[in-house]
Design a protein around this motif. Sequence first.
Motif, PDB file in Angstrom:
ATOM      1  N   MET A  22       1.117  -0.720  -0.075  1.00 34.55           N
ATOM      2  CA  MET A  22      -0.026  -0.022  -0.290  1.00 34.55           C
ATOM      3  C   MET A  22       1.048   0.999  -0.045  1.00 34.55           C
ATOM      4  SD  MET A  22      -2.329   1.270   2.623  1.00 34.55           S
ATOM      5  CE  MET A  22      -3.930   1.659   2.560  1.00 34.55           C
ATOM      6  N   THR A  23       0.777   2.282  -0.940  1.00 32.55           N
ATOM      7  CA  THR A  23       1.504   3.253  -0.777  1.00 32.55           C
ATOM      8  C   THR A  23       0.934   4.514  -0.030  1.00 32.55           C
ATOM      9  OG1 THR A  23       1.564   3.186  -3.101  1.00 32.55           O
ATOM     10  CG2 THR A  23       1.912   5.259  -2.346  1.00 32.55           C
ATOM     11  N   ARG A  24       2.353   5.384   1.291  1.00 34.87           N
ATOM     12  CA  ARG A  24       1.421   5.672   1.891  1.00 34.87           C
ATOM     13  C   ARG A  24       1.099   6.985   1.109  1.00 34.87           C
ATOM     14  NH1 ARG A  24      -0.873   2.462   4.785  1.00 34.87           N
ATOM     15  NH2 ARG A  24       0.186   0.854   5.468  1.00 34.87           N
ATOM     16  N   THR A  25       0.427   8.274   1.620  1.00 31.81           N
ATOM     17  CA  THR A  25       0.396   9.683   1.081  1.00 31.81           C
ATOM     18  C   THR A  25       0.531  10.231   2.093  1.00 31.81           C
ATOM     19  OG1 THR A  25      -2.010   9.580   1.572  1.00 31.81           O
ATOM     20  CG2 THR A  25      -1.836   9.117  -0.518  1.00 31.81           C
ATOM     21  N   LEU A  26       1.440  11.929   1.498  1.00 33.36           N
ATOM     22  CA  LEU A  26       1.915  12.512   2.578  1.00 33.36           C
ATOM     23  C   LEU A  26       0.612  13.298   3.505  1.00 33.36           C
ATOM     24  CD1 LEU A  26       3.745  15.096   0.125  1.00 33.36           C
ATOM     25  CD2 LEU A  26       4.466  13.556   1.499  1.00 33.36           C
ATOM     26  N   HIS A  27       1.118  12.771   4.316  1.00 32.04           N
ATOM     27  CA  HIS A  27       0.180  13.680   6.048  1.00 32.04           C
ATOM     28  C   HIS A  27       0.203  15.180   6.557  1.00 32.04           C
ATOM     29  CE1 HIS A  27      -1.277  14.602  10.380  1.00 32.04           C
ATOM     30  NE2 HIS A  27      -1.896  12.901   9.861  1.00 32.04           N
ATOM     31  N   HIS A  28       1.367  15.368   5.766  1.00 33.70           N
ATOM     32  CA  HIS A  28       1.635  17.152   5.692  1.00 33.70           C
ATOM     33  C   HIS A  28       2.278  17.527   5.851  1.00 33.70           C
ATOM     34  CE1 HIS A  28       3.379  16.464   9.753  1.00 33.70           C
ATOM     35  NE2 HIS A  28       3.935  17.297   9.774  1.00 33.70           N
ATOM     36  N   VAL A  29       2.933  18.904   5.930  1.00 35.50           N
ATOM     37  CA  VAL A  29       4.623  18.990   4.426  1.00 35.50           C
ATOM     38  C   VAL A  29       4.903  21.154   5.480  1.00 35.50           C
ATOM     39  CG1 VAL A  29       5.278  20.749   2.352  1.00 35.50           C
ATOM     40  CG2 VAL A  29       4.243  18.929   2.450  1.00 35.50           C
ATOM     41  N   ASP A  30       5.633  21.469   5.971  1.00 37.87           N
ATOM     42  CA  ASP A  30       5.979  22.123   7.019  1.00 37.87           C
ATOM     43  C   ASP A  30       7.165  23.013   5.753  1.00 37.87           C
ATOM     44  OD1 ASP A  30       4.458  20.424   8.971  1.00 37.87           O
ATOM     45  OD2 ASP A  30       5.623  21.464  10.514  1.00 37.87           O
ATOM     46  N   LEU A  31       6.727  24.379   6.026  1.00 41.10           N
ATOM     47  CA  LEU A  31       7.620  25.001   5.476  1.00 41.10           C
ATOM     48  C   LEU A  31       7.736  26.077   6.188  1.00 41.10           C
ATOM     49  CD1 LEU A  31       5.259  25.050   1.720  1.00 41.10           C
ATOM     50  CD2 LEU A  31       7.700  23.907   2.520  1.00 41.10           C
ATOM     51  N   THR A  32       8.945  27.014   5.763  1.00 38.68           N
ATOM     52  CA  THR A  32       9.459  27.835   6.697  1.00 38.68           C
ATOM     53  C   THR A  32       9.409  29.195   5.924  1.00 38.68           C
ATOM     54  OG1 THR A  32      10.975  26.816   8.254  1.00 38.68           O
ATOM     55  CG2 THR A  32      11.280  29.134   8.440  1.00 38.68           C
ATOM     56  N   VAL A  33       8.984  30.276   6.518  1.00 38.21           N
ATOM     57  CA  VAL A  33       8.450  31.569   5.303  1.00 38.21           C
ATOM     58  C   VAL A  33       9.513  32.716   6.355  1.00 38.21           C
ATOM     59  CG1 VAL A  33       6.624  30.878   4.339  1.00 38.21           C
ATOM     60  CG2 VAL A  33       6.152  32.394   6.822  1.00 38.21           C
ATOM     61  N   SER A  34       9.756  33.700   5.966  1.00 41.08           N
ATOM     62  CA  SER A  34      10.257  35.001   6.142  1.00 41.08           C
ATOM     63  C   SER A  34       9.940  35.574   6.567  1.00 41.08           C
ATOM     64  CB  SER A  34      11.273  35.842   5.520  1.00 41.08           C
ATOM     65  OG  SER A  34      10.464  36.262   3.700  1.00 41.08           O
ATOM     66  N   ASP A  35       7.977  36.328   6.427  1.00 39.62           N
ATOM     67  CA  ASP A  35       7.367  36.296   6.991  1.00 39.62           C
ATOM     68  C   ASP A  35       5.718  36.445   6.217  1.00 39.62           C
ATOM     69  OD1 ASP A  35       5.097  39.024   6.750  1.00 39.62           O
ATOM     70  OD2 ASP A  35       6.501  40.344   6.040  1.00 39.62           O
TER      71      ASP A  35
ATOM     72  N   ASP B  30      -9.019  15.055   4.349  1.00 41.38           N
ATOM     73  CA  ASP B  30      -8.446  13.738   4.775  1.00 41.38           C
ATOM     74  C   ASP B  30      -7.524  13.483   5.266  1.00 41.38           C
ATOM     75  OD1 ASP B  30      -7.025  15.451   3.243  1.00 41.38           O
ATOM     76  OD2 ASP B  30      -6.735  14.608   1.006  1.00 41.38           O
ATOM     77  N   GLY B  31      -7.040  14.742   5.643  1.00 42.46           N
ATOM     78  CA  GLY B  31      -5.725  14.426   6.995  1.00 42.46           C
ATOM     79  C   GLY B  31      -4.684  15.419   6.228  1.00 42.46           C
ATOM     80  N   THR B  32      -4.334  16.040   4.687  1.00 48.43           N
ATOM     81  CA  THR B  32      -3.793  16.386   4.728  1.00 48.43           C
ATOM     82  C   THR B  32      -3.293  17.946   5.187  1.00 48.43           C
ATOM     83  OG1 THR B  32      -3.370  15.108   2.411  1.00 48.43           O
ATOM     84  CG2 THR B  32      -2.189  16.711   2.647  1.00 48.43           C
ATOM     85  N   GLY B  33      -1.588  18.450   5.345  1.00 48.99           N
ATOM     86  CA  GLY B  33      -1.998  19.371   5.139  1.00 48.99           C
ATOM     87  C   GLY B  33      -1.353  19.862   5.181  1.00 48.99           C
ATOM     88  N   ILE B  34      -1.094  21.962   5.416  1.00 54.07           N
ATOM     89  CA  ILE B  34       0.445  22.199   5.515  1.00 54.07           C
ATOM     90  C   ILE B  34       0.990  23.855   6.014  1.00 54.07           C
ATOM     91  CG2 ILE B  34       1.016  24.003   3.848  1.00 54.07           C
ATOM     92  CD1 ILE B  34       0.877  21.833   2.013  1.00 54.07           C
ATOM     93  N   MET B  35       2.284  23.686   6.875  1.00 58.73           N
ATOM     94  CA  MET B  35       1.767  24.358   7.990  1.00 58.73           C
ATOM     95  C   MET B  35       2.827  25.323   7.050  1.00 58.73           C
ATOM     96  SD  MET B  35      -0.283  24.006  11.184  1.00 58.73           S
ATOM     97  CE  MET B  35       0.741  24.958  11.471  1.00 58.73           C
ATOM     98  N   LEU B  36       2.781  26.566   7.602  1.00 60.85           N
ATOM     99  CA  LEU B  36       3.874  27.132   7.472  1.00 60.85           C
ATOM    100  C   LEU B  36       4.223  27.922   8.977  1.00 60.85           C
ATOM    101  CD1 LEU B  36       1.850  29.756   4.505  1.00 60.85           C
ATOM    102  CD2 LEU B  36       3.226  27.784   4.107  1.00 60.85           C
ATOM    103  N   HIS B  37       5.945  28.552   9.154  1.00 62.78           N
ATOM    104  CA  HIS B  37       5.540  28.709  10.410  1.00 62.78           C
ATOM    105  C   HIS B  37       7.721  29.271   9.620  1.00 62.78           C
ATOM    106  CE1 HIS B  37       4.934  24.801  12.047  1.00 62.78           C
ATOM    107  NE2 HIS B  37       5.434  23.967  11.249  1.00 62.78           N
ATOM    108  N   LEU B  38       7.351  30.913  11.229  1.00 57.92           N
ATOM    109  CA  LEU B  38       8.052  32.134  10.771  1.00 57.92           C
ATOM    110  C   LEU B  38       9.470  31.578  10.923  1.00 57.92           C
ATOM    111  CD1 LEU B  38       7.897  34.756  10.626  1.00 57.92           C
ATOM    112  CD2 LEU B  38       7.781  35.197  13.179  1.00 57.92           C
ATOM    113  N   ALA B  39      10.545  31.918  10.900  1.00 59.17           N
ATOM    114  CA  ALA B  39      11.573  31.458  10.313  1.00 59.17           C
ATOM    115  C   ALA B  39      12.017  32.790  11.933  1.00 59.17           C
ATOM    116  CB  ALA B  39      12.347  32.185   8.964  1.00 59.17           C
TER     117      ALA B  39
END
Length: 135
Positions: free
Chosen positions: A1-14, A49-58
């Motif tokens: 069974m292929t596992r899909t992405l649960h979430h991706v966390d990215l860092t942003v400057s502003d 479906d549980g997929t998330g994208i988080m943006l965190h302050l650098a």
Amino acid sequence: MTRTLHHVDLTVSDLALAKRFYKPVMEYLGYKMTENTAQALGFASADDDGTGIMLHLARPQSRDRKHDRYSAGLHHLAFRAANRDEVDGLHRVLLEIGATILDPPAVYYPPNYYAVFFADPDGLKLEFAFNPGGH
């Protein structure tokens, strides 16, 4: 069974600048904003479906560093479109918000890989692609 992405966390400057960019883009892609704090922005799939994208302050000492997709780390992030019209629709949204278009909607890989490539305010390359029958 292929596992899909649960979430991706990215860092942003502003975060304020990131919100002006990511909110309309993520909403167009079918995500809803789930977190909006001084330290993070969160988006979750409207399909629940549980997929998330988080943006965190650098961190302050890292905020002036632009993303280099050719150094170790993330090269780019691509989202799957259901058809060419969706790609064209996101392109219109990107133009409305003044986003940096790296490559406008077109067929980039024969026979039918249709995509738009663009950058977030920190230079992270993003893509929205329609590739029927492909990966």
